[in-house]
Enzyme design. Sequence first.
Site, PDB file in Angstrom:
ATOM      1  CE  LYS A   1      -4.307   1.650   2.098  1.00  0.00           C
ATOM      2  NZ  LYS A   1      -5.256   1.482   3.229  1.00  0.00           N
TER       3      LYS A   1
ATOM      4  N   GLY B   1      -0.745  -0.940  14.868  1.00  0.00           N
ATOM      5  CA  GLY B   1      -0.378   0.345  14.299  1.00  0.00           C
ATOM      6  C   GLY B   1      -1.580   1.126  13.806  1.00  0.00           C
TER       7      GLY B   1
ATOM      8  CE  LYS C   1     -10.435   0.586  13.381  1.00  0.00           C
ATOM      9  NZ  LYS C   1     -11.879   0.573  13.027  1.00  0.00           N
ATOM     10  N   GLY C   2      -6.299  -1.874  16.362  1.00  0.00           N
ATOM     11  CA  GLY C   2      -6.445  -3.083  17.143  1.00  0.00           C
ATOM     12  C   GLY C   2      -5.167  -3.823  17.452  1.00  0.00           C
TER      13      GLY C   2
ATOM     14  NE  ARG D   1      -1.856  -0.786  10.382  1.00  0.00           N
ATOM     15  CZ  ARG D   1      -2.770  -1.585   9.860  1.00  0.00           C
ATOM     16  NH1 ARG D   1      -3.213  -1.353   8.631  1.00  0.00           N
ATOM     17  NH2 ARG D   1      -3.244  -2.601  10.542  1.00  0.00           N
TER      18      ARG D   1
ATOM     19  CE  LYS E   1      25.901 -17.767 -23.962  1.00  0.00           C
ATOM     20  NZ  LYS E   1      24.569 -18.228 -24.373  1.00  0.00           N
TER      21      LYS E   1
ATOM     22  CG  ASP F   1      21.407 -22.092 -29.374  1.00  0.00           C
ATOM     23  OD1 ASP F   1      20.955 -21.111 -28.768  1.00  0.00           O
ATOM     24  OD2 ASP F   1      21.392 -22.204 -30.599  1.00  0.00           O
TER      25      ASP F   1
END
Length: 659
Positions: A56, A173, A175-176, A244, A375, A377
């Site tokens: 957020k 951070g 209400k609860g 928060r 190497k 391919d």
Amino acid sequence: MTRSQLEVDGRSVALTNLEKVLYPDTGTRKFDVVDYYIRIAEAMLPHLASRPVTRKRWPGGTESAPFFEKTLPAGTPDWVARFTIEHAERKTVYPVVRSAADLVWLAQVAALELHVPQWRIDLSDDVDRRTDRIVLDLDPGPGVRLDECARVAIDIKGMLDGAGLPSFPVTSGSKGIHVYARLAAPVRSESARAVAKQIATAMAQTSPQTVTAVMAKAQRDGKVFIDWSQNTAAKTTLAPYSLRGRSRPFAAAPRTWDELTEPGLTQLEFTDVLDRYDLDGDLLAELSGAASPRIAPAPADDTVIDLGEYRKKHSSRSRRASATPPPPDTVAPHPTAPSPLARPTVRSALLELRPMLATDDPIDGLADDWAYEGKWDGFRTLIRVIGGRARLISRSGNDLTGDFPELTVVADCLRRDGEPVDAVLDGEIVAVNSAGITDFSLLASRKRTAEPHELRVHLFDVLYLDGVELWDQPWDVRREVLDSLDYFDGEPLIDVPPLLPGPAEVAVAVARERGWEGVVAKRRAARYTSGRRSPDWRKQKNWNSVEVVIGGYRPGRGSESRIGSLLVGLPAERGLRYLGRVGTGFTDAELDDLLEELRPLQISRCPFVDDIDKPVAGSATWVLPKLVADVAFMDWTSTGHLRHPSWRGIRRDKLPGDL
């Protein structure tokens, strides 16, 4: 706009607008947020480990409107780990936070709130999401104080104690309060949700005047709502220690149970969280399985965080230093022998491994401490065998298992005394033509071509085997272990190609004589740097090829139903840079398949930033620049276009951001 570079965990993170005030009420700047996440990283990272992160963001500060972000935005550093979740109509690519550098990058983009599910990637499979913890989110309704919410949390603790589940409170951070409980063994998310709902329902029945387990907001007046649904696989909870996006910089703060019994409980700002962490350490250490005694902080220049240490009980700040790899003779050359380096399997680290990449630095004149490999391919892949199941993971993190089901036989080969062996192997999926040469065009068109070929995987590195982590060991040690394996005997799909003779010019000559794509030089003392391009590995091709992004196509002559040429480019700082048209090297079947794949991607505007000739642009159909392809060419023109390009195939293992 001022820009600076901050070195964190060996990563260079570009930072801008560090004086930008994100919390106007307190004058808290982006600089302060960056500093907080660096200082709290060691405590926070175990609680983010192996979980996709939803963000957020408040780029305009917390007085402005925020927005949720799930999928990774353009410009995300390539070293940020990814995890893709397939939904019914789309795929969403999430970041997985593994280091302080990741946290600093998130702070740079003003991702103040970091939300994670309770399930872990390393405990889950394609069918079931599993978790080793549950969370109960205590949300006080109107008229309910935080200390009243705390009394409900204490009652929940008593219920969890009775069930033998250790519990840990976190003021959210907001209400609860979040109450976490550690489970004795991982369970499916649906089972965790059922347990959480049972606890919430029992609490509501016991205390109907103060507690509700019903979602409806009308039921919450004067009560604490226990949200049990956040244990569902599709839901997330603010991660412990996350900030928060409120008027003041509050954070999700671990607390002691004794604190919750005291009157006047309040939410804590990030400065308080830092002070408490410096004094008491991580109060949630036992929740993540990373409990450790508190010791003095590491020196300021000691910034390396070893991902393999996150879930070890003896992790500490003092172990953040990058250790010098032991000499080769300290490692048992064969994985069946006991090794002093053997450690418990760190499943999250295994899942986060990505292929180490080579640079284009010259290989001429290298000293004797370099080795030379062919190497190949094909498609680069990590083969991850865990619990008797094999997964093929591309360099961009895509799962290739479904495309190459025949190669999962490696899980059956990796056995000892009849029991499965966990392993992570690095290699290349190739198609070998009738001349014995790897051919990418055959690999890309293998399901449509009648041309004879053999599918194989060439192995050239081993990062983990049967309880031994090898990625921090020198290449010499890893190659010795790889060469000593006898698990692949009799399986023609899997092999370990021999090394090329040195020095570099001899290796190049041999590779050209054999018709190979090129040579990779590897420093014998080099560690395996997951997901990074390192000068300790250097590649040299025997002919020119380039990986491009398809931005449009033109019709064939006299036919609107057939592609005549593809318009291709390369990602640049301003957008997609035009490289020219590719009109040769296709089979009819490939053109039909390409048209079917490109039609749903049609867009109205040209995706290239360059001016394109009107005759070309006038007949072009533009497409979303999503598909990566491999093109061979003679050389570059003076205008920076491809000279005599020829189609080789789609790169299913790569995304435009990988180029």
